[in-house]
Design a protein around this motif. Structure first.
Motif, mmCIF file in Angstrom:
data_model
loop_
_atom_site.group_PDB
_atom_site.id
_atom_site.type_symbol
_atom_site.label_atom_id
_atom_site.label_comp_id
_atom_site.label_asym_id
_atom_site.label_seq_id
_atom_site.Cartn_x
_atom_site.Cartn_y
_atom_site.Cartn_z
ATOM 1 N N ILE A 206 50.981 -15.359 72.056
ATOM 2 C CA ILE A 206 50.109 -16.531 71.972
ATOM 3 C C ILE A 206 50.964 -17.734 72.373
ATOM 4 C CG2 ILE A 206 48.642 -17.954 70.520
ATOM 5 C CD1 ILE A 206 48.251 -15.573 68.695
ATOM 6 N N PHE A 208 51.342 -21.713 72.707
ATOM 7 C CA PHE A 208 50.846 -23.024 72.286
ATOM 8 C C PHE A 208 51.475 -24.102 73.175
ATOM 9 C CE2 PHE A 208 50.433 -20.365 68.509
ATOM 10 C CZ PHE A 208 49.125 -20.645 68.112
ATOM 11 N N TYR A 223 42.346 -20.665 76.161
ATOM 12 C CA TYR A 223 41.493 -19.926 75.232
ATOM 13 C C TYR A 223 40.762 -18.762 75.915
ATOM 14 C CZ TYR A 223 42.276 -24.386 72.878
ATOM 15 O OH TYR A 223 42.863 -25.515 72.350
ATOM 16 N N ALA A 236 46.805 -21.458 74.747
ATOM 17 C CA ALA A 236 46.105 -22.440 73.906
ATOM 18 C C ALA A 236 46.818 -23.777 74.009
ATOM 19 C CB ALA A 236 46.051 -21.963 72.463
ATOM 20 N N ILE A 242 45.603 -28.785 68.111
ATOM 21 C CA ILE A 242 44.584 -27.897 67.526
ATOM 22 C C ILE A 242 44.411 -28.174 66.027
ATOM 23 C CG2 ILE A 242 43.939 -25.486 67.131
ATOM 24 C CD1 ILE A 242 45.563 -24.750 69.594
ATOM 25 N N ARG A 248 38.820 -27.571 69.120
ATOM 26 C CA ARG A 248 39.846 -26.646 69.605
ATOM 27 C C ARG A 248 40.060 -25.505 68.603
ATOM 28 N NH1 ARG A 248 42.023 -31.638 71.660
ATOM 29 N NH2 ARG A 248 42.345 -31.509 73.922
ATOM 30 N N LYS A 249 39.918 -25.806 67.295
ATOM 31 C CA LYS A 249 40.056 -24.728 66.301
ATOM 32 C C LYS A 249 38.988 -23.651 66.518
ATOM 33 C CE LYS A 249 42.097 -27.335 62.443
ATOM 34 N NZ LYS A 249 41.884 -27.837 61.042
ATOM 35 N N GLN A 251 37.417 -22.961 69.368
ATOM 36 C CA GLN A 251 37.717 -22.222 70.605
ATOM 37 C C GLN A 251 38.832 -21.199 70.366
ATOM 38 O OE1 GLN A 251 38.488 -25.633 73.238
ATOM 39 N NE2 GLN A 251 36.637 -25.101 74.403
ATOM 40 N N LEU A 252 39.850 -21.603 69.607
ATOM 41 C CA LEU A 252 40.951 -20.690 69.326
ATOM 42 C C LEU A 252 40.471 -19.512 68.482
ATOM 43 C CD1 LEU A 252 43.942 -19.954 69.444
ATOM 44 C CD2 LEU A 252 44.301 -21.467 67.458
ATOM 45 N N TRP A 253 39.658 -19.779 67.493
ATOM 46 C CA TRP A 253 39.184 -18.692 66.634
ATOM 47 C C TRP A 253 38.358 -17.690 67.444
ATOM 48 C CZ3 TRP A 253 39.839 -15.670 62.875
ATOM 49 C CH2 TRP A 253 38.788 -14.963 62.294
#
Length: 262
Positions: A206, A208, A223, A236, A242, A248-249, A251-253
């Motif tokens: 992942i 960031f 994402y 991400a 985020i 954004r949270k 979209q990440l989830w």
């Protein structure tokens, strides 16, 4: 006058008739006797010789040829046109000499240049980029890697205790102790080979931030999880962006569910 010279002139002019042209209306005079007529010229000639003896003698003159003399005196016979034609026909005709053949200029032989073989072109090696410097924190027994880029390396321990990241890992049934955090200190992206050369297991990554993994810089969208060989990768935004952004949270989830829980 010398008697011998006088006798010579008398003998020279003996038998030469002298003529006197009569005047019109008068009778022709009788011919004078030969002796008196001869004597007068003889005396005149003797006087001329005597006067010439007193003058200087001129240089001797070469007598002209017989043909010229005869032509000047009027006594020789001039050649006729028929005689000239006969003389020309009797003489053998000499053909004019043939012109010498002119040799054509010969061009110098053209020498063919030997073929020049082009030197073999060595394949250009791809430009070598400098090795990417990065720090690691934690262990990854299950092969999960979190990529970040921190300007201050001292922030790396605080990222490990970040509440947002720990809650994210619990949502996908993972814990912080099962993953490793990699801080890419170079502006260049890190490669999978460099991660594995450090002894890390690489199964899921992942990222960031931007430009963190070299094989995924041009083929991924934020994402949107992708599979690169046997590695699953999810790009991400930065953790700070985020953490305080609910959009954004979300979209990440959704991306984590497709990557880990599907």
């Amino acid at each position: 006058m010398d008697e011998a010279l006088l006798a010579f002139y008398q003998q020279l002019y003996t038998g030469t008739p002298l003529y006197v042209v009569p005047e019109p209306g008068t009778a022709a005079p009788l011919a004078a006797p030969a002796a008196p007529t001869v004597a007068a010229p003889a005396v005149a000639a003797a006087a001329a010789v005597a006067s010439s003896a007193a003058q200087p003698v001129p240089p001797a003159v070469t007598p002209p040829p017989a043909s010229v003399a005869s032509a000047a005196g009027g006594q020789g016979k001039l050649p006729s046109l028929a005689d000239l034609k006969a003389a020309r026909s009797a003489a053998p005709a000499t053909p004019p000499p043939a012109p010498a053949p002119v040799a054509a200029p010969t061009a110098p032989p053209v020498l063919a240049a030997p073929p020049v073989s082009a030197p073999p072109v060595a394949p250009q090696a791809p430009p070598q980029r400098p090795p990417v410097d990065f720090d690691t924190l934690g262990s990854n027994a299950n092969g999960l890697i979190l990529l970040v880029r921190l300007e201050d390396p001292t922030r790396l321990p605080r990222i490990q205790r970040n509440v947002f990241l720990n809650n994210m890992l619990k949502a996908i049934q993972r814990v912080m102790e099962e993953c490793v955090i990699v801080n890419v200190k170079s502006p260049y992206p890190v490669s999978l080979e460099e991660l594995r050369a450090r002894g890390l297991a690489v199964r899921e990554v992942i990222g960031f931030g931007k430009n963190l993994l070299d094989v995924a810089t041009k083929r991924t969208q934020p994402y949107e999880p992708v599979r690169i060989g046997d590695v699953a990768y999810l790009p991400a935004a930065e953790v700070e962006m985020i953490e305080y952004d609910n959009g954004r949270k979300k979209q990440l989830w959704q991306a984590l569910q497709r990557m880990f829980l599907a």
